[in-house]
Scaffold this motif. Sequence first.
Motif, PDB file in Angstrom:
ATOM      1  N   PRO A   4       0.931  -1.276  -0.053  1.00 39.52           N
ATOM      2  CA  PRO A   4       0.095  -0.054   0.004  1.00 39.52           C
ATOM      3  C   PRO A   4       0.855   1.195   0.014  1.00 39.52           C
ATOM      4  O   PRO A   4       1.919   1.481   0.682  1.00 39.52           O
ATOM      5  CB  PRO A   4      -0.617  -0.064   1.359  1.00 39.52           C
ATOM      6  N   THR A   5       0.521   2.245  -0.868  1.00 39.46           N
ATOM      7  CA  THR A   5       0.869   3.627  -0.704  1.00 39.46           C
ATOM      8  C   THR A   5      -0.105   4.272   0.040  1.00 39.46           C
ATOM      9  O   THR A   5      -1.272   4.490  -0.499  1.00 39.46           O
ATOM     10  CB  THR A   5       1.292   4.227  -2.242  1.00 39.46           C
ATOM     11  N   GLN A   6       0.421   5.069   1.337  1.00 40.08           N
ATOM     12  CA  GLN A   6      -0.836   5.992   1.757  1.00 40.08           C
ATOM     13  C   GLN A   6      -0.974   7.269   0.900  1.00 40.08           C
ATOM     14  O   GLN A   6      -0.004   8.083   0.632  1.00 40.08           O
ATOM     15  CB  GLN A   6      -0.335   6.186   3.213  1.00 40.08           C
ATOM     16  N   THR A   8      -1.865  11.141   0.805  1.00 41.66           N
ATOM     17  CA  THR A   8      -2.540  12.418   1.682  1.00 41.66           C
ATOM     18  C   THR A   8      -2.997  13.612   1.117  1.00 41.66           C
ATOM     19  O   THR A   8      -2.701  13.386  -0.442  1.00 41.66           O
ATOM     20  CB  THR A   8      -0.909  12.874   2.599  1.00 41.66           C
ATOM     21  N   SER A  11      -0.357  14.427  -1.647  1.00 44.96           N
ATOM     22  CA  SER A  11       0.083  13.583  -2.667  1.00 44.96           C
ATOM     23  C   SER A  11       0.030  14.342  -4.134  1.00 44.96           C
ATOM     24  O   SER A  11      -1.161  15.148  -4.312  1.00 44.96           O
ATOM     25  CB  SER A  11      -0.771  12.260  -2.549  1.00 44.96           C
ATOM     26  N   HIS A  51      -8.696  14.722   6.531  1.00 43.15           N
ATOM     27  CA  HIS A  51      -7.931  13.697   6.196  1.00 43.15           C
ATOM     28  C   HIS A  51      -7.220  13.196   7.457  1.00 43.15           C
ATOM     29  O   HIS A  51      -6.397  12.105   7.755  1.00 43.15           O
ATOM     30  CB  HIS A  51      -6.432  14.390   5.488  1.00 43.15           C
ATOM     31  N   LYS A  55      -8.354   7.549   5.924  1.00 43.42           N
ATOM     32  CA  LYS A  55      -6.919   7.190   5.486  1.00 43.42           C
ATOM     33  C   LYS A  55      -7.166   6.746   4.312  1.00 43.42           C
ATOM     34  O   LYS A  55      -7.955   5.544   4.303  1.00 43.42           O
ATOM     35  CB  LYS A  55      -6.082   6.595   6.476  1.00 43.42           C
ATOM     36  N   PHE A  57      -5.483   4.511   0.765  1.00 43.71           N
ATOM     37  CA  PHE A  57      -4.176   3.722   0.294  1.00 43.71           C
ATOM     38  C   PHE A  57      -4.445   3.191  -1.071  1.00 43.71           C
ATOM     39  O   PHE A  57      -5.462   2.543  -1.412  1.00 43.71           O
ATOM     40  CB  PHE A  57      -3.691   2.351   1.268  1.00 43.71           C
ATOM     41  N   TYR A 104      -6.477  -2.972   6.667  1.00 45.33           N
ATOM     42  CA  TYR A 104      -7.297  -1.805   7.050  1.00 45.33           C
ATOM     43  C   TYR A 104      -7.680  -1.983   8.703  1.00 45.33           C
ATOM     44  O   TYR A 104      -8.115  -1.283   9.425  1.00 45.33           O
ATOM     45  CB  TYR A 104      -8.659  -1.649   6.343  1.00 45.33           C
ATOM     46  N   THR A 107      -4.840  -0.843  10.754  1.00 47.66           N
ATOM     47  CA  THR A 107      -4.893   0.565  10.364  1.00 47.66           C
ATOM     48  C   THR A 107      -5.993   1.365  11.104  1.00 47.66           C
ATOM     49  O   THR A 107      -5.307   2.202  12.049  1.00 47.66           O
ATOM     50  CB  THR A 107      -5.111   0.969   8.989  1.00 47.66           C
TER      51      THR A 107
END
Length: 171
Positions: A4-6, A8, A11, A51, A55, A57, A104, A107
Amino acid sequence: MLRPTQLTRDSDPILIEALRPILNASLPYLTKSLGWMSAVEQHRWWRTEDHARVKVFLWRDDERPWEPVAFSMITDHGDFASPFFAVARDHWSNGYGDAIIKHYIETAGKPLRGQQLVSNGAIRKLNARNGWVVVRKSTALWTNPDIEYLEHPGPTTTFPDYDAILKGLDG
Ligand SMILES: CC(C)(COP(=O)(O)OP(=O)(O)OC[C@H]1O[C@@H](n2cnc3c(N)ncnc32)[C@H](O)[C@@H]1OP(=O)(O)O)[C@@H](O)C(=O)NCCC(=O)NCCS
């Protein structure tokens, strides 16, 4: 390996755009009726989203890191969190579902609540084997009879086996 790449608020917008086709294609399978989103609408949503609560991903496989294969989203509601995820149609049945669900849950770090469509056999199977429990079904005439309401206790903390440690100390 799937990673996963979070995403934000800051981004690169091209990363937010990468999840849009997966999100739009998943709409018929969701319990809530969300509308198809244009790039402009999604960008606006992203800029105004809270945000601190949400979250998101984007998932890719190391073998083909240029290709988005899924997204996941977890929203904090205070006492509980709620998830939303989808795998891109070309990547269904590759076994990605369990890893995304486990991620998840970790998380969220707290109990979760969710919903699933009775007609969505794949998500029912994945949810059941990852600890989700059906607590209620739609019964009211004005609600969609295809919806099941779910709860999950959240991540399981594994404490040290103190009994075994003490037995060891006793010799
Ligand atoms: C639900 C979804 C995530 C599953 O993705 P996937 O990549 O096919 O999932 P996996 O490959 O990890 O596993 C699917 C499992 O369900 C099984 N399955 C598939 N269709 C099924 C059906 N109709 N009935 C029962 N089981 C089914 C598969 O055989 C597989 O089981 P296995 O791992 O024991 O072999 C995907 O279909 C999707 O993104 N759907 C649209 C969005 C959505 O429904 N999101 C979930 C709600 S938030």
